[in-house]
Write a protein that holds these residues in place. Structure first.
Motif, mmCIF file in Angstrom:
data_model
loop_
_atom_site.group_PDB
_atom_site.id
_atom_site.type_symbol
_atom_site.label_atom_id
_atom_site.label_comp_id
_atom_site.label_asym_id
_atom_site.label_seq_id
_atom_site.Cartn_x
_atom_site.Cartn_y
_atom_site.Cartn_z
ATOM 1 N N THR A 1 0.835 -1.205 0.000
ATOM 2 C CA THR A 1 0.000 0.000 0.000
ATOM 3 C C THR A 1 0.870 1.255 0.000
ATOM 4 N N VAL A 2 1.889 1.249 0.846
ATOM 5 C CA VAL A 2 2.789 2.400 0.908
ATOM 6 C C VAL A 2 3.569 2.532 -0.392
ATOM 7 N N TYR A 3 4.112 1.423 -0.883
ATOM 8 C CA TYR A 3 4.935 1.479 -2.098
ATOM 9 C C TYR A 3 4.147 2.035 -3.284
ATOM 10 N N LYS A 4 2.908 1.578 -3.452
ATOM 11 C CA LYS A 4 2.100 2.025 -4.585
ATOM 12 C C LYS A 4 1.736 3.504 -4.486
ATOM 13 N N SER A 5 1.745 4.046 -3.266
ATOM 14 C CA SER A 5 1.401 5.463 -3.084
ATOM 15 C C SER A 5 2.558 6.400 -3.436
ATOM 16 N N LEU A 6 3.777 5.862 -3.516
ATOM 17 C CA LEU A 6 4.958 6.702 -3.696
ATOM 18 C C LEU A 6 5.072 7.227 -5.122
ATOM 19 N N PRO A 7 5.423 8.505 -5.280
ATOM 20 C CA PRO A 7 5.720 9.017 -6.622
ATOM 21 C C PRO A 7 7.006 8.370 -7.133
ATOM 22 N N GLN A 8 7.239 8.440 -8.422
ATOM 23 C CA GLN A 8 8.356 7.703 -9.020
ATOM 24 C C GLN A 8 9.707 8.130 -8.464
ATOM 25 N N ASN A 9 9.887 9.422 -8.179
ATOM 26 C CA ASN A 9 11.193 9.862 -7.681
ATOM 27 C C ASN A 9 11.496 9.272 -6.302
ATOM 28 N N ILE A 10 10.472 9.028 -5.488
ATOM 29 C CA ILE A 10 10.682 8.410 -4.178
ATOM 30 C C ILE A 10 10.905 6.905 -4.342
ATOM 31 N N LYS A 11 10.215 6.292 -5.285
ATOM 32 C CA LYS A 11 10.466 4.871 -5.583
ATOM 33 C C LYS A 11 11.904 4.659 -6.038
ATOM 34 N N ASN A 12 12.465 5.660 -6.738
ATOM 35 C CA ASN A 12 13.834 5.552 -7.242
ATOM 36 C C ASN A 12 14.889 5.901 -6.193
ATOM 37 N N SER A 13 14.469 6.393 -5.028
ATOM 38 C CA SER A 13 15.420 6.745 -3.966
ATOM 39 C C SER A 13 15.957 5.485 -3.309
ATOM 40 N N LYS A 14 16.973 5.635 -2.499
ATOM 41 C CA LYS A 14 17.567 4.488 -1.804
ATOM 42 C C LYS A 14 16.520 3.701 -1.028
ATOM 43 N N TYR A 15 15.742 4.388 -0.210
ATOM 44 C CA TYR A 15 14.786 3.685 0.640
ATOM 45 C C TYR A 15 13.573 3.203 -0.144
ATOM 46 N N GLY A 16 13.263 3.871 -1.254
ATOM 47 C CA GLY A 16 12.212 3.365 -2.130
ATOM 48 C C GLY A 16 12.613 2.031 -2.731
ATOM 49 N N MET A 17 13.867 1.930 -3.162
ATOM 50 C CA MET A 17 14.371 0.669 -3.722
ATOM 51 C C MET A 17 14.506 -0.395 -2.632
ATOM 52 N N ASP A 18 14.853 0.012 -1.409
ATOM 53 C CA ASP A 18 14.918 -0.942 -0.297
ATOM 54 C C ASP A 18 13.536 -1.534 -0.019
ATOM 55 N N LEU A 19 12.500 -0.696 -0.103
ATOM 56 C CA LEU A 19 11.134 -1.177 0.105
ATOM 57 C C LEU A 19 10.735 -2.150 -1.003
ATOM 58 N N GLU A 20 11.103 -1.828 -2.225
ATOM 59 C CA GLU A 20 10.800 -2.726 -3.345
ATOM 60 C C GLU A 20 11.480 -4.079 -3.154
ATOM 61 N N LEU A 21 12.731 -4.069 -2.703
ATOM 62 C CA LEU A 21 13.461 -5.319 -2.463
ATOM 63 C C LEU A 21 12.816 -6.124 -1.338
ATOM 64 N N LEU A 22 12.386 -5.429 -0.271
ATOM 65 C CA LEU A 22 11.739 -6.131 0.843
ATOM 66 C C LEU A 22 10.448 -6.797 0.392
ATOM 67 N N LEU A 23 9.683 -6.087 -0.419
ATOM 68 C CA LEU A 23 8.441 -6.669 -0.948
ATOM 69 C C LEU A 23 8.729 -7.917 -1.787
ATOM 70 N N SER A 24 9.727 -7.826 -2.640
ATOM 71 C CA SER A 24 10.084 -8.954 -3.507
ATOM 72 C C SER A 24 10.556 -10.145 -2.677
ATOM 73 N N LYS A 25 11.357 -9.878 -1.644
ATOM 74 C CA LYS A 25 11.862 -10.931 -0.761
ATOM 75 C C LYS A 25 10.719 -11.606 -0.018
ATOM 76 N N ASN A 26 9.797 -10.816 0.519
ATOM 77 C CA ASN A 26 8.683 -11.373 1.268
ATOM 78 C C ASN A 26 7.778 -12.223 0.377
ATOM 79 N N LYS A 27 7.554 -11.755 -0.836
ATOM 80 C CA LYS A 27 6.691 -12.497 -1.761
ATOM 81 C C LYS A 27 7.338 -13.816 -2.181
ATOM 82 N N ALA A 28 8.664 -13.805 -2.307
ATOM 83 C CA ALA A 28 9.392 -15.019 -2.668
ATOM 84 C C ALA A 28 9.345 -16.062 -1.570
#
Length: 234
Positions: free
Chosen positions: A205-232
């Motif tokens: 929910t939080v990740y989808k709310s983020l604008p692209q520049n925040i998704k591209n930030s360090k912590y935005g990418m960390d959140l994306e990695l955490l989501l991918s890890k949890n789903k795996a």
């Protein structure tokens, strides 16, 4: 005159090229510090690494100029003149621009003020919110210990449910705070590093709310990695 103007332009261009990209100018004061070394550090690939250091010799003021590609929590350490590294450190959200930290030698790492960082200001607001839940939880735990000592199972079970309710409320508050700060890097930072155990539902929910520049930030990418890890791991 024309030649002088061209030389001046070239000089200014050289000076500008030497300045760090995405420069953070960190200034501050450590009241009472006469000699020692201030060390600026950050976490890189799960390891604490030094970014820069300054030898302090009589002047309590300091200044760092470093590149901060993406807003990230940094730490200010102090090594005393005898070589001892203090256990305390000053964490702060580093970002491009001018940031100031004031503290004292006596209370280094415990009492300090950070100004100039938008993410830091929002992080401090979040920590004040979380302090309320921490205080409520301490009270519940104290009553749980009392119920356990008195073998009052009914009271213990009730307090256990209350503790779980506090945790759920804390999680919801964290998610709502992150959503309210979605235009800042503090948003993904909170759900990745300040709220352990959040379900993928809330992380997504939080990740989808983020604008692209925040998704591209360090912590935005960390959140994306955490989501991918949890789903795996599901």
């Amino acid at each position: 005159m024309k030649t002088y103007f061209l030389q001046l332009c070239c000089l200014l261009a050289v000076v500008a090229s030497c300045a760090p990209e995405h420069e953070m100018k960190l200034t501050g004061n450590v009241d009472g510090l006469k000699k020692g070394t201030l060390i600026l550090q950050k976490i890189e690939d799960s390891t604490l690494v030094s970014v820069d250091s300054i030898q302090m010799r009589g002047d309590e003021n300091f200044e760092f100029s470093v590149s901060v590609a993406s807003p990230q929590v940094h730490y200010l350490y102090l090594r005393l003149k005898n070589g001892d590294l203090l256990d305390e450190r000053i964490p702060f959200f580093a970002e491009e621009g001018e940031i100031n930290i004031t503290t004292t030698l006596e209370n280094f790492g415990n009492e300090y003020e950070v100004t100039g960082s938008a993410n830091q200001e929002k992080l401090e607001g979040y920590k004040k919110l979380m302090l309320r839940y921490a205080n409520r939880n301490v009270d519940v735990v104290a009553h749980k210990l009392k119920a356990l000592a008195e073998k009052d199972d009914s009271a213990y079970d009730s307090l256990q449910m209350k503790e779980e309710s506090i945790l759920r409320s804390k999680y919801l508050t964290s998610v709502n705070y992150a959503l309210a700060q979605k235009d800042f890097e503090i948003a993904p930072y909170i759900v990745v590093y300040e709220t352990e155990g959040l379900s993928n539902k809330y992380l997504d929910t939080v990740y989808k709310s983020l604008p692209q520049n925040i998704k591209n930030s360090k912590y935005g990418m960390d959140l994306e990695l955490l989501l991918s890890k949890n789903k795996a791991e599901e």
